[in-house]
Design a protein around this motif. Sequence first.
Motif, short mmCIF file in Angstrom:
data_model
loop_
_atom_site.label_atom_id
_atom_site.label_comp_id
_atom_site.label_asym_id
_atom_site.label_seq_id
_atom_site.Cartn_x
_atom_site.Cartn_y
_atom_site.Cartn_z
N GLU A 1 38.39 100.48 62.13
CA GLU A 1 37.23 99.87 62.78
C GLU A 1 37.58 98.49 63.36
OE1 GLU A 1 33.24 98.55 60.80
OE2 GLU A 1 33.52 100.69 60.41
N VAL A 2 38.26 97.68 62.54
CA VAL A 2 38.62 96.32 62.96
C VAL A 2 39.61 96.34 64.11
CG1 VAL A 2 39.77 94.18 62.23
CG2 VAL A 2 38.11 95.27 60.73
N VAL A 3 40.61 97.21 64.02
CA VAL A 3 41.63 97.29 65.07
C VAL A 3 40.99 97.74 66.39
CG1 VAL A 3 43.70 98.52 65.84
CG2 VAL A 3 43.57 97.62 63.51
N ARG A 4 40.13 98.73 66.33
CA ARG A 4 39.46 99.20 67.55
C ARG A 4 38.59 98.10 68.15
NH1 ARG A 4 37.88 105.32 65.72
NH2 ARG A 4 39.76 106.31 66.53
N MET A 5 37.85 97.39 67.29
CA MET A 5 36.99 96.30 67.76
C MET A 5 37.83 95.22 68.42
SD MET A 5 36.19 92.94 66.78
CE MET A 5 37.02 93.01 65.22
N LEU A 6 38.95 94.87 67.78
CA LEU A 6 39.82 93.83 68.32
C LEU A 6 40.42 94.26 69.66
CD1 LEU A 6 40.59 91.04 67.50
CD2 LEU A 6 42.47 91.96 66.15
N GLN A 7 40.83 95.51 69.76
CA GLN A 7 41.35 96.01 71.04
C GLN A 7 40.28 95.91 72.13
OE1 GLN A 7 42.68 99.96 69.78
NE2 GLN A 7 44.79 99.34 70.20
N THR A 8 39.05 96.25 71.80
CA THR A 8 37.95 96.18 72.76
C THR A 8 37.70 94.75 73.20
OG1 THR A 8 36.91 98.12 71.75
CG2 THR A 8 35.50 96.71 73.11
N MET A 9 37.67 93.82 72.24
CA MET A 9 37.41 92.42 72.57
C MET A 9 38.53 91.84 73.43
SD MET A 9 34.49 92.21 71.34
CE MET A 9 34.07 90.51 71.64
N LEU A 10 39.77 92.23 73.14
CA LEU A 10 40.90 91.77 73.94
C LEU A 10 40.84 92.34 75.36
CD1 LEU A 10 43.75 91.95 71.30
CD2 LEU A 10 42.91 89.88 72.41
N LYS A 11 40.43 93.59 75.46
CA LYS A 11 40.29 94.23 76.78
C LYS A 11 39.23 93.50 77.60
CE LYS A 11 41.56 97.45 79.57
NZ LYS A 11 42.84 97.28 80.23
N ARG A 12 38.10 93.17 76.96
CA ARG A 12 37.03 92.43 77.65
C ARG A 12 37.54 91.08 78.15
NH1 ARG A 12 31.85 93.31 73.68
NH2 ARG A 12 31.50 95.48 74.22
N LYS A 13 38.29 90.39 77.29
CA LYS A 13 38.82 89.07 77.66
C LYS A 13 39.82 89.21 78.81
CE LYS A 13 39.23 84.64 76.82
NZ LYS A 13 38.12 83.71 76.95
N GLU A 14 40.61 90.28 78.76
CA GLU A 14 41.60 90.53 79.81
C GLU A 14 40.90 90.77 81.15
OE1 GLU A 14 45.61 93.25 80.39
OE2 GLU A 14 44.11 93.88 78.93
N ILE A 15 39.82 91.55 81.14
CA ILE A 15 39.05 91.82 82.36
C ILE A 15 38.44 90.52 82.88
CG2 ILE A 15 36.97 92.96 83.24
CD1 ILE A 15 37.71 95.32 81.29
N GLU A 16 37.92 89.71 81.95
CA GLU A 16 37.33 88.42 82.32
C GLU A 16 38.39 87.52 82.98
OE1 GLU A 16 36.17 84.62 79.67
OE2 GLU A 16 35.15 86.47 79.07
N ARG A 17 39.59 87.49 82.40
CA ARG A 17 40.67 86.64 82.94
C ARG A 17 41.14 87.17 84.30
NH1 ARG A 17 41.63 81.76 81.39
NH2 ARG A 17 43.85 81.98 81.44
#
Length: 152
Positions: free
Chosen positions: A24-40
């Motif tokens: 659960e944590v790894v999937r959440m972290l991957q999602t949050m990193l993907k969002r940040k990557e899209i934002e950047r």
Amino acid sequence: MGLKEKLQEDLKNAMKSGDKIRLEVVRMLQTMLKRKEIERKGEGKDLTEEDEIQVIKSEIKKRKEAIELFEKGGRNDLAEKERKELEILNEYLPEQMSEEEIKNFVEKVIQEIGATGPKDLGKVMGAVMKELRGKADGALVQKIVKEKLQVQ
């Protein structure tokens, strides 16, 4: 190995071992990193290691706040789940500096800047956090700087 690769590897291992909380944590972290990557990317920039650390620290802060609230509400079961998630998130942060290392660094910065008292708190904090971002807890750094500058 970069953070994305480590997360992908940990995702596979968590699935194989049946570790639901880690999964659960790894999937959440991957999602949050993907969002940040899209934002950047929208800003025309790539995701940096500092951005990754910022995302992890943000999630850690959320867990700490949730633990506090659950404990106040008497929901120790939920607080314990958050603690386990917090433990897993901390594994992805770079090695943190010890309190002694932070004190030595703060003293060096104070001497370099020529800080003399409480009025120099902002200058010292700015210089210290510029160097220690991601390597040291900001609250601990602030406490040490205040001690060194004798701020009440």
